[in-house]
Every structure is written in structure tokens, then in C-alpha cells.
Design a protein around this motif. Structure first.
Motif, PDB file in Angstrom:
ATOM      1  N   LYS A  76      52.007 -17.509  -2.314  1.00  0.00           N
ATOM      2  CA  LYS A  76      53.365 -17.003  -2.559  1.00  0.00           C
ATOM      3  C   LYS A  76      54.414 -18.084  -2.333  1.00  0.00           C
ATOM      4  CE  LYS A  76      52.430 -12.128  -1.716  1.00  0.00           C
ATOM      5  NZ  LYS A  76      52.677 -10.978  -0.837  1.00  0.00           N
ATOM      6  N   GLN A  79      54.269 -20.383  -5.330  1.00  0.00           N
ATOM      7  CA  GLN A  79      54.939 -19.743  -6.468  1.00  0.00           C
ATOM      8  C   GLN A  79      56.459 -19.798  -6.299  1.00  0.00           C
ATOM      9  OE1 GLN A  79      54.517 -15.483  -6.857  1.00  0.00           O
ATOM     10  NE2 GLN A  79      54.678 -15.621  -9.080  1.00  0.00           N
ATOM     11  N   THR A  83      58.768 -22.001  -8.769  1.00  0.00           N
ATOM     12  CA  THR A  83      59.757 -21.231  -9.537  1.00  0.00           C
ATOM     13  C   THR A  83      61.163 -21.745  -9.239  1.00  0.00           C
ATOM     14  OG1 THR A  83      58.336 -19.282  -9.567  1.00  0.00           O
ATOM     15  CG2 THR A  83      60.694 -18.921  -9.965  1.00  0.00           C
TER      16      THR A  83
END
Length: 150
Positions: A76, A79, A83
Motif C-alpha cells: 500500500k 502504491q 501514485t
């Protein structure tokens, strides 16, 4: 009005990290006496294969679950950080980290992020050490609300 001091451009690379979770559980029949045993191993090559009690196996499961939670969190964070980098690049924005210890006490625990357009570039200021999952969400939302002048 409070001024922001001691900013630094945020690092663009992720630190290398590795977390391993491995647990093999098996019910086996002893080849010598046919007795049923519970065995466990936490090495890929099963070099540590051994007979365990149910309590020992459950303790290993708890440990493996903790490692899996760490792996999930690592994914996570990856990510969120990738991002965030993509959002910043897409909008030609830059992000700076601010040391909240330099802030007045009434702002120290409340500051999440700030955005401003400076010389046509979106600049986002975030607290040093901020949770990367929170940071990605907040910065993406702030940038989507701001359009840099052409």
C-alpha cells in the motif's frame, strides 16, 4: 499568520525493503511408526522442518500473519508513493516536506498539507514523516482542486 520554514524537496526514490512471510504446515505420518504428527517449517527449503504442538503452530501462524500485514502495508505504501509521484508529474507540481517541529504548537498536530501556485508551478507542502497513505490521498485531492495558471 504562520510562516512555513525549513522545507526540503521530498525524496523521489523509494528505499529498498524486503519482508518475507513463509510458513508450511503439514500433517504427516511418521514412516517408522505410522504416528500422525504436525510439522512446520518457515524456510522455503524446509531446512527447519520440525514436529510442533498445536500451540506452537498457532504461534507461528500469528507471527506469519504479522509478517503478511507488514507485506500488505508495504504494498500500500508503494502504491501510494508511486501514485503520488505520478500525480505530481502529471501536474508539473513539486512537493516539499516541512518540519512540523518548527510550527507553533496550535498547528503542529493539525497541519496535513498546503498547496499554492508559485511562479506558475503548483507547490504542495506536507509534514516531514507524514504517513504515506494519508499523504498520497491528501496531495491528490489538493492538486485536483488547483489549476496552475498557463
Amino acid at each position: 499568520m504562520h510562516s512555513i520554514a525549513q522545507t526540503a524537496t521530498a525524496p523521489s526514490t523509494l528505499p529498498e525493503q524486503a519482508i518475507t512471510a513463509s510458513l508450511t504446515a503439514e500433517i504427516m505420518h511418521d514412516p517408522d511408526d505410522g504416528q500422525v504428527t504436525l510439522v512446520a517449517s518457515s524456510q522455503g527449503n524446509q531446512g527447519d522442518l520440525q514436529v510442533v504442538t498445536v500451540d506452537q503452530m498457532l504461534a507461528r501462524v500469528t507471527e506469519a500473519r504479522t509478517q503478511l500485514d507488514q507485506i500488505e502495508h508495504l504494498a500500500k505504501v508503494f502504491q501510494a508513493q508511486t501514485t503520488l509521484a505520478a500525480v505530481l508529474a502529471e501536474h508539473g507540481a513539486r512537493m516539499e516536506e516541512w518540519n512540523p517541529d518548527t510550527a507553533p504548537s496550535d498547528l503542529r498536530d493539525k497541519f496535513v498539507a498546503a498547496v499554492q501556485v508559485i511562479d506558475g508551478q503548483i507547490v504542495v507542502v506536507v509534514p516531514l514523516g507524514q504517513d504515506p497513505l494519508l499523504r498520497a490521498a491528501v496531495v491528490a485531492e489538493l492538486i485536483s482542486d488547483v489549476k496552475a495558471p498557463a
